[in-house]
Enzyme design. Structure first.
Site, PDB file in Angstrom:
ATOM      1  N   TRP A 102     -15.890  18.383  23.322  1.00 19.37           N
ATOM      2  CA  TRP A 102     -14.838  18.217  24.330  1.00 19.37           C
ATOM      3  C   TRP A 102     -15.369  18.091  25.749  1.00 19.37           C
ATOM      4  CZ3 TRP A 102     -15.918  22.166  27.492  1.00 19.37           C
ATOM      5  CH2 TRP A 102     -16.485  23.304  26.934  1.00 19.37           C
ATOM      6  N   ASN A 103     -16.647  18.351  25.976  1.00 21.05           N
ATOM      7  CA  ASN A 103     -17.087  18.433  27.381  1.00 21.05           C
ATOM      8  C   ASN A 103     -17.207  17.065  28.050  1.00 21.05           C
ATOM      9  OD1 ASN A 103     -19.340  18.106  25.658  1.00 21.05           O
ATOM     10  ND2 ASN A 103     -20.725  18.815  27.246  1.00 21.05           N
ATOM     11  N   LYS A 105     -14.640  10.823  15.445  1.00 20.33           N
ATOM     12  CA  LYS A 105     -13.778  12.000  15.564  1.00 20.33           C
ATOM     13  C   LYS A 105     -13.977  12.658  16.923  1.00 20.33           C
ATOM     14  CE  LYS A 105     -13.231  16.749  14.307  1.00 20.33           C
ATOM     15  NZ  LYS A 105     -13.089  17.048  15.748  1.00 20.33           N
ATOM     16  N   PRO A 106     -12.989  12.561  17.793  1.00 17.49           N
ATOM     17  CA  PRO A 106     -13.091  13.315  19.058  1.00 17.49           C
ATOM     18  C   PRO A 106     -12.839  14.803  18.792  1.00 17.49           C
ATOM     19  CG  PRO A 106     -11.231  11.748  19.069  1.00 17.49           C
ATOM     20  CD  PRO A 106     -11.738  11.815  17.669  1.00 17.49           C
ATOM     21  N   ALA A 107     -13.164  15.649  19.771  1.00 12.76           N
ATOM     22  CA  ALA A 107     -12.821  17.071  19.633  1.00 12.76           C
ATOM     23  C   ALA A 107     -11.307  17.206  19.603  1.00 12.76           C
ATOM     24  CB  ALA A 107     -13.407  17.861  20.802  1.00 12.76           C
ATOM     25  N   GLY A 123     -22.736  18.655  19.436  1.00 11.41           N
ATOM     26  CA  GLY A 123     -21.977  19.903  19.327  1.00 11.41           C
ATOM     27  C   GLY A 123     -22.913  21.082  19.488  1.00 11.41           C
ATOM     28  N   SER A 124     -22.427  22.243  19.095  1.00  6.46           N
ATOM     29  CA  SER A 124     -23.238  23.453  19.276  1.00  6.46           C
ATOM     30  C   SER A 124     -24.303  23.533  18.177  1.00  6.46           C
ATOM     31  CB  SER A 124     -22.334  24.675  19.213  1.00  6.46           C
ATOM     32  OG  SER A 124     -21.782  24.747  17.917  1.00  6.46           O
ATOM     33  N   GLU A 172     -27.384  16.196  18.433  1.00  7.86           N
ATOM     34  CA  GLU A 172     -27.527  16.524  19.858  1.00  7.86           C
ATOM     35  C   GLU A 172     -26.829  17.861  20.049  1.00  7.86           C
ATOM     36  OE1 GLU A 172     -29.229  14.911  21.969  1.00  7.86           O
ATOM     37  OE2 GLU A 172     -29.451  12.905  21.147  1.00  7.86           O
ATOM     38  N   LEU A 173     -27.614  18.929  20.189  1.00 12.53           N
ATOM     39  CA  LEU A 173     -27.011  20.271  20.111  1.00 12.53           C
ATOM     40  C   LEU A 173     -27.106  21.018  21.442  1.00 12.53           C
ATOM     41  CD1 LEU A 173     -28.360  21.053  16.541  1.00 12.53           C
ATOM     42  CD2 LEU A 173     -26.247  19.905  17.205  1.00 12.53           C
ATOM     43  N   CYS A 227     -24.363  19.631  28.453  1.00 21.10           N
ATOM     44  CA  CYS A 227     -25.484  20.018  27.586  1.00 21.10           C
ATOM     45  C   CYS A 227     -26.748  20.034  28.424  1.00 21.10           C
ATOM     46  CB  CYS A 227     -25.595  19.062  26.425  1.00 21.10           C
ATOM     47  SG  CYS A 227     -25.614  17.358  26.934  1.00 21.10           S
TER      48      CYS A 227
HETATM   49  P1  NAD Z   1     -18.643  22.325  18.453  1.00 20.47           P
HETATM   50  O1  NAD Z   1     -19.945  22.375  17.744  1.00 20.47           O
HETATM   51  O2  NAD Z   1     -17.690  23.433  18.251  1.00 20.47           O
HETATM   52  O3  NAD Z   1     -17.831  20.990  18.046  1.00 20.47           O
HETATM   53  C1  NAD Z   1     -18.372  19.702  18.207  1.00 20.47           C
HETATM   54  C2  NAD Z   1     -17.627  18.746  17.286  1.00 20.47           C
HETATM   55  O4  NAD Z   1     -17.966  19.068  15.926  1.00 20.47           O
HETATM   56  C3  NAD Z   1     -16.099  18.852  17.365  1.00 20.47           C
HETATM   57  O5  NAD Z   1     -15.531  17.574  17.223  1.00 20.47           O
HETATM   58  C4  NAD Z   1     -15.767  19.735  16.159  1.00 20.47           C
HETATM   59  O6  NAD Z   1     -14.452  19.573  15.680  1.00 20.47           O
HETATM   60  C5  NAD Z   1     -16.796  19.261  15.146  1.00 20.47           C
HETATM   61  N1  NAD Z   1     -17.117  20.233  14.095  1.00 20.47           N
HETATM   62  C6  NAD Z   1     -17.086  21.592  14.187  1.00 20.47           C
HETATM   63  N2  NAD Z   1     -17.485  22.127  13.002  1.00 20.47           N
HETATM   64  C7  NAD Z   1     -17.789  21.092  12.184  1.00 20.47           C
HETATM   65  C8  NAD Z   1     -18.266  21.001  10.835  1.00 20.47           C
HETATM   66  N3  NAD Z   1     -18.522  22.086  10.100  1.00 20.47           N
HETATM   67  N4  NAD Z   1     -18.461  19.779  10.299  1.00 20.47           N
HETATM   68  C9  NAD Z   1     -18.227  18.664  11.032  1.00 20.47           C
HETATM   69  N5  NAD Z   1     -17.753  18.682  12.299  1.00 20.47           N
HETATM   70  C10 NAD Z   1     -17.548  19.892  12.867  1.00 20.47           C
HETATM   71  O7  NAD Z   1     -19.016  22.105  19.986  1.00 20.47           O
HETATM   72  P2  NAD Z   1     -18.055  22.115  21.239  1.00 20.47           P
HETATM   73  O8  NAD Z   1     -17.694  23.520  21.540  1.00 20.47           O
HETATM   74  O9  NAD Z   1     -16.980  21.105  21.045  1.00 20.47           O
HETATM   75  O10 NAD Z   1     -19.064  21.540  22.363  1.00 20.47           O
HETATM   76  C11 NAD Z   1     -19.939  22.328  23.059  1.00 20.47           C
HETATM   77  C12 NAD Z   1     -21.335  22.300  22.471  1.00 20.47           C
HETATM   78  O11 NAD Z   1     -21.816  20.963  22.415  1.00 20.47           O
HETATM   79  C13 NAD Z   1     -22.335  23.036  23.338  1.00 20.47           C
HETATM   80  O12 NAD Z   1     -23.198  23.800  22.518  1.00 20.47           O
HETATM   81  C14 NAD Z   1     -23.111  21.939  24.033  1.00 20.47           C
HETATM   82  O13 NAD Z   1     -24.399  22.260  24.463  1.00 20.47           O
HETATM   83  C15 NAD Z   1     -23.140  20.913  22.969  1.00 20.47           C
HETATM   84  N6  NAD Z   1     -23.410  19.621  23.571  1.00 20.47           N
HETATM   85  C16 NAD Z   1     -24.622  19.028  23.326  1.00 20.47           C
HETATM   86  C17 NAD Z   1     -24.927  17.801  23.918  1.00 20.47           C
HETATM   87  C18 NAD Z   1     -26.220  17.105  23.642  1.00 20.47           C
HETATM   88  O14 NAD Z   1     -26.278  15.911  23.857  1.00 20.47           O
HETATM   89  N7  NAD Z   1     -27.246  17.768  23.169  1.00 20.47           N
HETATM   90  C19 NAD Z   1     -23.991  17.195  24.749  1.00 20.47           C
HETATM   91  C20 NAD Z   1     -22.782  17.845  24.993  1.00 20.47           C
HETATM   92  C21 NAD Z   1     -22.498  19.057  24.388  1.00 20.47           C
END
Ligand code: NAD
Length: 476
Positions: free
Chosen positions: A147-148, A171-173, A222-223, A244-245, A278
Site C-alpha cells: 500500500w505504500n 493484485k493491489p493492496a 511486501g514485508s 522486494e521485501l 522501503c
Molecule cells: P505485506 O507484506 O503485508 O503485503 C504486501 C502485499 O502482499 C499485499 O498486497 C498483501 O495483500 C499481499 N499478501 C500478504 N500475505 C500474502 C500471502 N501469504 N500470499 C500472497 N500475498 C500476500 O506488506 P505491506 O504492509 O502492504 O507493505 C509494507 C512492507 O512492504 C514493508 O515491509 C516494506 O518495507 C515493504 N516494501 C518493500 C519494498 C521493496 O521494494 N523492497 C517497497 C515497498 C514496500
C-alpha cells in the site's frame, strides 16, 4: 462502486462480497470494492493466458508502440488519478502526482526495451551446426503490491513484464486498489489490449495468485514475513520469484560531510510518504564532530513537515494508512523511550480537531536509543528516526551492517576513500554517496540478506521477465 478488471471487463467478485476503502485522513468511505477470491484469480489467470497467445506473438516494435501510446494517454490523466491515490492512501497530492507520473514513465521506459534486447549467436565445434540463445517471455506473471507506493510498485512489475511479452494478474493492496484501477483503465483506453493486465482485488487473491498453476512467475513487494510465505508456497509450484521485501537502511554521516545536503537527503529519506518507504533512511549514524550541527538542521527540517490531509496543498505529510500501522510505529517509539531514548522532535500525535479522525503521527527524531531497541532491530515503517553518535567509519560500518536487512544504504562524506570503503562494505543492494535516496529507472534495484532478491528497474528487470532458450541449427 469500483470493479476489478478481467479480460477488459469491469467485474464484481464471484462471491458478490464487497468491502469499503476508507480515507485514512478522515475515516470517510472513498468507495466500495469487490472482495475477490480464488475464483476471480482463476478467471483472471485464464484471461491472461488467453491474451498471452496474441500479445507475446506481436512484433516487438508493435508492442513498443502500443505501450508508448497507452503510457502517453495515462500520463494525460495524472491530475485525475492523483486525488484518488491521496484519498485512499493518505499521501499528499504532490506525492501522488509524482507517483502517478512515475507509473506512466515506467511503462514508457520499458516499452523502449521491447525491441532492443537481443539473444546470442554461438559458434559450435561442428561447423555444420551453430547455436543461438533466444529470449522468450515467461507467460502469465503475478504481481502483488503493497500500500505504500501502490502505483510505482505496480509499474515496477507490470511494465517490464508486458514489454517483454508476458501478461499479468495484478493484485493491489486491499486498502489501495482505486488509483491502480484508474491507471490500468487509462492504459486500456490508450490501446492496451484486453487481458494483458488483469486486476483482482481482495486479501485472499494474493495466496490464490501464488498457487494458481497458470501463473509462472510471482513478483512480490511486501514485508519480509510475507516474502517467506510467498516463497515457500511458490516453491510447491516451482515458480520463479522476485521478492522486494523490508529494509532498515542505514545512513552514515562523517565529520567532513556537506551537512546541509545530508540534512535535506535524510529529511526526505525519512519523512517523504510519511516515512513509509522501503528505501529510506531508517537508521542514522553520525560522527561526533558533525553530530550537533546535523541534529540542529534535522530538527529544523522536521518542524517543516507539517502533517495534515493530503488534499490540502500546504501540508507536507499525510497520515499512516491504518490504525494498526500507526500503533506499530508508536509501539516501536515507545519501546525506545522506555529503554531510555531521548525524544529530540515529535514523538506523539499532532493535536487539533483536524487530526482526530485520521491516523496521524508526528515526524519523530530520537537519540540515545540503546542497542537492542526495536528501532534498531526491526524495520520502522513510519516517520521516526533513531540517531546514534559514532567515533569513526569503522564503528559506523559495523553498526550499519548489524541488521538482518540489506535493501538500501547511504553515506555522506567528502573523503573519497571513505566513500569507496562504504560502497565496498555496506551490505545492501543500493548505496547512495552524497546523493538523495531516489531509485532510478536506469539502475537495477533489489535487496540482499532478508530484503529479498531479484531486480526491479533497469535492463535487469526486463531480463527477469524473460527465459533463455538454447537452439542448435544443424545442416547449415
Ligand atoms: P505485506 O507484506 O503485508 O503485503 C504486501 C502485499 O502482499 C499485499 O498486497 C498483501 O495483500 C499481499 N499478501 C500478504 N500475505 C500474502 C500471502 N501469504 N500470499 C500472497 N500475498 C500476500 O506488506 P505491506 O504492509 O502492504 O507493505 C509494507 C512492507 O512492504 C514493508 O515491509 C516494506 O518495507 C515493504 N516494501 C518493500 C519494498 C521493496 O521494494 N523492497 C517497497 C515497498 C514496500
Amino acid at each position: 462502486m469500483a470493479t476489478m478488471i478481467i479480460e477488459g471487463e469491469r467485474t464484481r467478485a464471484a462471491s458478490g462480497k464487497t468491502y469499503e476503502v476508507r480515507n485514512p485522513a478522515t475515516g470517510e468511505v472513498v468507495d466500495e470494492v469487490p472482495q475477490g477470491g480464488p475464483a476471480d484469480v482463476d478467471k483472471a489467470a485464464q484471461a491472461a493466458a488467453k491474451a498471452f497467445g496474441t500479445w507475446s506473438k506481436l512484433p516487438a516494435n508493435q508492442r513498443r508502440e502500443i505501450l508508448h501510446k497507452a503510457a502517453h494517454h495515462m500520463l494525460e490523466k495524472v491530475e485525475e488519478i492523483a486525488p484518488i491515490l491521496t484519498k485512499e492512501q493518505g499521501k499528499t497530492l504532490l506525492e501522488s502526482r509524482l507517483e502517478a507520473k512515475r507509473f506512466g514513465e515506467n511503462i514508457a521506459w520499458f516499452a523502449d526495451l521491447a525491441d532492443k534486447i537481443h539473444g546470442q549467436h554461438v559458434k559450435l565445434p561442428d561447423l555444420t551446426t551453430y547455436g543461438l540463445v533466444v529470449r522468450r517471455p515467461i507467460g502469465v506473471c503475478g504481481a502483488i503490491v503493497p500500500w505504500n507506493f501502490p502505483l510505482t510498485l505496480a509499474a515496477n512489475k507490470v511494465a517490464p513484464a508486458i514489454a517483454a511479452g508476458n501478461t499479468v494478474v495484478l493484485k493491489p493492496a486491499s486498502t489501495t486498489p482505486l488509483a491502480t484501477l484508474a491507471c490500468i483503465e487509462a492504459l486500456m483506453e490508450g490501446g492496451l489490449p484486453e487481458g494483458v493486465v488483469n486486476v483482482v482485488i481482495g486479501q485472499a487473491t494474493g495466496e490464490a495468485i501464488v498457487e494458481h498453476p497458470l501463473i509462472r512467475k510471482i513478483a512480490l513487494t511486501g514485508s519480509t514475513p510475507t516474502g517467506r510465505k510467498v516463497m515457500a508456497k511458490a516453491a510447491e509450484g516451482l515458480k520463479k520469484v522476485t521478492l522486494e521485501l523490508g529494509g532498515s537502511d542505514p545512513c552514515i554521516v562523517l565529520d567532513d560531510a556537506d551537512l546541509e545536503g545530508a540534512a535535506r537527503a535524510i529529511s526526505v529519506g525519512r519523512f517523504f510518504n510519511c516515512g513509509q518507504q522501503c528505501l529510506s533512511t531508517k537508521r542514522l549514524y553520525v560522527q561526533d564532530g558533525a553530530y550537533d550541527a546535523l541534529m540542529e538542521k534535522l530538527v529544523a527540517r522536521a518542524g517543516k513537515v507539517e502533517p495534515g490531509n493530503g488534499l490540502d496543498k500546504y501540508r507536507r505529510k499525510g497520515p499512516t494508512p491504518t490504525e494498526t500501522q500507526r500503533a506499530e510505529v508508536e509501539a516501536q517509539i515507545k519501546d525506545a523511550i522506555d529503554r531510555g531514548a531521548k525524544v529530540v522532535y515529535g514523538g506523539g500525535r499532532p493535536k487539533g480537531a483536524e487530526y482526530e479522525k485520521g491516523w496521524f503521527i508526528e515526524p519523530t527524531i530520537l537519540e540515545n536509543v540503546p542497542d537492542g531497541a526495536r528501532m534498531w532491530t526491526e524495520e520502522v515503517f513510519g516517520p521516526a528516526l533513531p540517531v546514534r553518535k559514532v567515533k569513526d567509519l569503522d564503528e559506523a560500518l559495523r553498526l550499519a551492517n548489524d541488521t538482518p536487512f540489506g535493501l538500501g544504504s547511504s553515506i555522506w562524506t567528502a573523503n573519497m576513500a571513505a566513500a569507496r570503503r562504504a560502497v565496498d562494505e555496506l551490505e545492501a543492494g543500493y548505496t547512495w554517496v552524497n546523493a538523495i535516496v531516489i531509485a532510478h529507472d536506469e539502475l537495477p534495484f533489489g535487496g540482499t540478506k532478508q530484503s529479498g532478491f531479484g531486480k526491479e528497474h533497469g535492463v535487469e528487470a526486463y531480463l527477469g521477465y524473460t527465459e533463455e532458450k538454447s537452439v542448435v541449427y544443424g545442416g547449415v
